[in-house]
Design a protein around this motif. Structure first.
Motif, PDB file in Angstrom:
ATOM      1  N   CYS A   1     111.704  51.790  -9.525  1.00 33.68           N
ATOM      2  CA  CYS A   1     111.493  51.026  -8.305  1.00 33.68           C
ATOM      3  C   CYS A   1     110.004  50.731  -8.214  1.00 33.68           C
TER       4      CYS A   1
ATOM      5  N   SER B   1     106.810  48.396  -5.798  1.00 35.85           N
ATOM      6  CA  SER B   1     106.446  47.770  -4.526  1.00 35.85           C
ATOM      7  C   SER B   1     106.483  46.253  -4.562  1.00 35.85           C
TER       8      SER B   1
ATOM      9  N   LEU C   1     105.163  53.114   2.435  1.00 36.08           N
ATOM     10  CA  LEU C   1     106.489  53.144   1.805  1.00 36.08           C
ATOM     11  C   LEU C   1     106.484  53.772   0.417  1.00 36.08           C
ATOM     12  N   THR C   2     105.378  54.368  -0.004  1.00 31.29           N
ATOM     13  CA  THR C   2     105.323  54.908  -1.367  1.00 31.29           C
ATOM     14  C   THR C   2     106.372  55.993  -1.594  1.00 31.29           C
TER      15      THR C   2
ATOM     16  N   ILE D   1     102.698  48.540   2.754  1.00 28.78           N
ATOM     17  CA  ILE D   1     103.299  49.075   1.526  1.00 28.78           C
ATOM     18  C   ILE D   1     102.844  50.506   1.260  1.00 28.78           C
TER      19      ILE D   1
ATOM     20  N   GLN E   1     108.301  43.554   4.677  1.00 32.37           N
ATOM     21  CA  GLN E   1     108.411  44.776   5.465  1.00 32.37           C
ATOM     22  C   GLN E   1     107.436  44.737   6.627  1.00 32.37           C
TER      23      GLN E   1
ATOM     24  N   GLN F   1     112.704  43.280  -1.729  1.00 35.98           N
ATOM     25  CA  GLN F   1     113.007  43.990  -0.483  1.00 35.98           C
ATOM     26  C   GLN F   1     111.766  44.494   0.247  1.00 35.98           C
ATOM     27  N   TYR F   2     110.638  44.580  -0.445  1.00 37.37           N
ATOM     28  CA  TYR F   2     109.410  45.059   0.181  1.00 37.37           C
ATOM     29  C   TYR F   2     108.452  43.935   0.562  1.00 37.37           C
ATOM     30  N   GLU F   3     108.802  42.690   0.270  1.00 41.13           N
ATOM     31  CA  GLU F   3     107.913  41.564   0.547  1.00 41.13           C
ATOM     32  C   GLU F   3     107.642  41.365   2.034  1.00 41.13           C
TER      33      GLU F   3
ATOM     34  N   THR G   1     109.263  56.235  -0.050  1.00 38.68           N
ATOM     35  CA  THR G   1     110.547  55.532  -0.107  1.00 38.68           C
ATOM     36  C   THR G   1     110.766  54.934  -1.488  1.00 38.68           C
ATOM     37  N   ILE G   2     109.748  54.310  -2.034  1.00 47.56           N
ATOM     38  CA  ILE G   2     109.849  53.689  -3.365  1.00 47.56           C
ATOM     39  C   ILE G   2     110.133  54.749  -4.421  1.00 47.56           C
TER      40      ILE G   2
END
Length: 117
Positions: free
Chosen positions: A67, A69, A84-85, A81, A77, A73-75, A87-88
């Motif tokens: 996965c 960044s 979300l590390t 970013i 958010q 799906q993360y564009e 989560t990734i």
């Protein structure tokens, strides 16, 4: 446990279903980080994991998952970013687990994990 997506022939195995199959077959997942990129300057975070499924000390199968960044799906958010590390990282582990379960339990005849399938 699984879901359907229009245009995809097989149901998609989700993490709860993969975990239930692990319990059913007495499998314990073990994760190994294969590669990672953490570039705070560019906002690029990439994790590549391998998941081995172990039963009574013996490795019975494995799978890999990645996965990053830059995925669509993360564009858009609402979070930065950098928030979300984790989560990734967890998504990469989840993908590795599902791949390992599909490979080890003979479940790929019934399920897929890829939306392109």
């Amino acid at each position: 446990d699984y879901g359907t997506v229009p245009g995809i022939k097989k149901p998609i195995l989700m993490k709860p279903g993969a975990e239930k199959l692990c319990r059913l077959f007495g499998l314990r997942p073990a994760y190994k980080l294969i590669d990672s990129i953490t570039d705070f300057d560019k906002g690029l975070f990439h994790y590549h994991y391998s998941c081995s499924l172990v039963r009574q000390g013996e490795m019975v199968g494995n799978g890999e998952g990645c996965c990053n960044s830059k995925e669509k799906q993360y564009e858009k958010q609402k979070y930065k970013i950098y928030d979300l590390t984790n989560t990734i990282c967890k998504i990469a582990q989840k993908r590795a687990l599902v791949a390992a379960v599909l490979n080890s339990c003979g479940a790929s005849q019934l399920f897929t994990q890829d939306l392109e399938a």
